[in-house]
Design a protein around this motif. Structure first.
Motif, PDB file in Angstrom:
ATOM      1  N   MET A  19     -14.721   4.430   2.272  1.00  0.00           N
ATOM      2  CA  MET A  19     -13.551   3.793   2.887  1.00  0.00           C
ATOM      3  C   MET A  19     -12.294   4.540   2.435  1.00  0.00           C
ATOM      4  O   MET A  19     -12.373   5.526   1.722  1.00  0.00           O
ATOM      5  N   LEU A  47     -11.570   1.592  -4.163  1.00  0.00           N
ATOM      6  CA  LEU A  47     -12.590   0.686  -4.698  1.00  0.00           C
ATOM      7  C   LEU A  47     -13.998   1.246  -4.614  1.00  0.00           C
ATOM      8  O   LEU A  47     -14.721   1.266  -5.602  1.00  0.00           O
ATOM      9  N   LYS A  48     -14.412   1.631  -3.401  1.00  0.00           N
ATOM     10  CA  LYS A  48     -15.771   2.175  -3.316  1.00  0.00           C
ATOM     11  C   LYS A  48     -15.903   3.244  -2.237  1.00  0.00           C
ATOM     12  O   LYS A  48     -15.096   3.285  -1.307  1.00  0.00           O
ATOM     13  N   THR A  83      -8.006   3.780   1.127  1.00  0.00           N
ATOM     14  CA  THR A  83      -7.236   2.711   0.489  1.00  0.00           C
ATOM     15  C   THR A  83      -6.605   1.770   1.528  1.00  0.00           C
ATOM     16  O   THR A  83      -6.209   0.669   1.191  1.00  0.00           O
ATOM     17  N   ASP A 105     -16.363  11.067  -2.781  1.00  0.00           N
ATOM     18  CA  ASP A 105     -15.497   9.890  -2.653  1.00  0.00           C
ATOM     19  C   ASP A 105     -15.133   9.325  -4.029  1.00  0.00           C
ATOM     20  O   ASP A 105     -13.989   8.945  -4.273  1.00  0.00           O
ATOM     21  N   GLY A 113      -4.499   8.622  -3.043  1.00  0.00           N
ATOM     22  CA  GLY A 113      -4.519   9.871  -3.813  1.00  0.00           C
ATOM     23  C   GLY A 113      -3.910  11.058  -3.090  1.00  0.00           C
ATOM     24  O   GLY A 113      -3.666  12.106  -3.686  1.00  0.00           O
ATOM     25  N   ARG A 165      -7.623  15.028  -1.857  1.00  0.00           N
ATOM     26  CA  ARG A 165      -8.364  15.915  -0.939  1.00  0.00           C
ATOM     27  C   ARG A 165      -8.700  17.248  -1.601  1.00  0.00           C
ATOM     28  O   ARG A 165      -9.772  17.811  -1.369  1.00  0.00           O
ATOM     29  N   GLY A 167       1.279   5.156   0.077  1.00  0.00           N
ATOM     30  CA  GLY A 167       0.516   6.350   0.427  1.00  0.00           C
ATOM     31  C   GLY A 167       0.609   7.430  -0.628  1.00  0.00           C
ATOM     32  O   GLY A 167       1.644   7.605  -1.273  1.00  0.00           O
ATOM     33  N   GLY A 168      -0.497   8.152  -0.776  1.00  0.00           N
ATOM     34  CA  GLY A 168      -0.488   9.343  -1.621  1.00  0.00           C
ATOM     35  C   GLY A 168       0.554  10.319  -1.076  1.00  0.00           C
ATOM     36  O   GLY A 168       1.195  11.055  -1.830  1.00  0.00           O
ATOM     37  N   SER A 169       0.743  10.290   0.246  1.00  0.00           N
ATOM     38  CA  SER A 169       1.738  11.173   0.869  1.00  0.00           C
ATOM     39  C   SER A 169       3.141  10.864   0.341  1.00  0.00           C
ATOM     40  O   SER A 169       4.026  11.707   0.399  1.00  0.00           O
ATOM     41  N   ALA A 219     -12.379  11.222  -5.465  1.00  0.00           N
ATOM     42  CA  ALA A 219     -11.095  10.900  -4.818  1.00  0.00           C
ATOM     43  C   ALA A 219     -10.581   9.535  -5.292  1.00  0.00           C
ATOM     44  O   ALA A 219      -9.382   9.345  -5.493  1.00  0.00           O
ATOM     45  N   ARG A 236       0.868  -1.178   0.000  1.00  0.00           N
ATOM     46  CA  ARG A 236       0.000   0.000   0.000  1.00  0.00           C
ATOM     47  C   ARG A 236       0.904   1.227   0.000  1.00  0.00           C
ATOM     48  O   ARG A 236       1.655   1.452   0.954  1.00  0.00           O
TER      49      ARG A 236
END
Ligand code: UTP
Length: 224
Positions: free
Chosen positions: A118, A114-115, A120, A66, A44, A49, A8-10, A69, A6
């Protein structure tokens, strides 16, 4: 090994870091060549954001914000996927079933959200459970989990390992401590705890940390 990574967007998206995304693609290609099966889930970050803000200004509803995003996270996923597999990989999976199918076919899947409702982190937890991943590596902009937010408290101490229960108690003790709060979202923690999936938090600004974690070296913070 089957691993969910995973990112991070960060790490890759705030601000966008093309060289780092390229580097990640290279590392993922190498890990795959060593026989690992990988699902890479990118967030993202700040750009997502910013788009949520735009959507709010248009009075779009929360699930609609959402969706925007999620599209941003998929855009970063697509950049990495194109670098890895060219145009054949341009389609980013939008369901868990599609992830399982693509993993079987290619051994590597790159995806975003995904949806609605939530983050990531939870997507990573759900995917890891579905594909029976050995563990999740979460690449973030900190070296691991600290006793306090290291950005605010210079005396914060990094933990080498902790249990999900201990992480929970951190979250309960002070919901406002950004550093802890952002380590993993609470819904993701619930899934990981229930499914007993270990997670290693590493500094993703140094992508070698991902290789180290997958090779069983001591790096970042292990949550189990
Ligand atoms: P991210 O997971 O990208 O969060 O979701 P983040 O914390 O900004 O990214 P990192 O940790 O730096 O990678 C951003 C927002 O996108 C929506 C939610 O609104 C979430 O807060 N989102 C994302 C979803 O609704 N569903 C998803 O599956 C993913």
């Amino acid at each position: 090994m089957r691993v969910v990574i995973r990112i991070g967007g960060s790490v890759i998206a705030s601000p966008p870091k093309p060289e780092l995304i390229k580097r990640y693609a290279e590392i993922i290609r190498n890990l795959r060549a060593q026989g690992h099966e990988l699902v890479i889930i990118v967030g993202g970050g700040a750009i997502a954001r910013q788009f949520i803000q735009l959507a709010k200004q248009m009075s779009l509803k929360e699930p609609e914000q959402d969706e925007i995003a999620i599209s941003v996270s998929r855009l970063f996923a697509q950049m990495m996927a194109l670098k890895l597999g060219g145009l054949d990989w341009k389609t980013i999976p939008t369901s868990i079933d599609a992830v399982s199918k693509a993993l079987k076919e290619r051994g590597t899947v790159v995806m975003g959200g995904l949806k609605p409702g939530m983050t990531t982190d939870t997507v990573a937890a759900l995917v890891a459970s579905e594909i029976n991943a050995q563990f999740i590596v979460k690449a973030t902009d900190q070296d691991g989990v600290y006793t306090k937010d290291p950005r605010t408290y210079p005396d914060a101490v990094k933990l080498d390992a902790l249990s999900f229960d201990e992480l929970d108690s951190f979250l309960e003790e002070d919901k406002h401590k950004a550093g802890i709060h952002q380590i993993l979202d609470p819904e993701a923690v619930r899934v990981l705890k229930k499914e007993r999936i270990q997670t290693i938090i590493v500094n993703g600004l140094k992508p070698e940390n991902i290789i180290a974690a997958i090779n069983g070296k001591k790096v970042g913070t292990l949550i189990k």
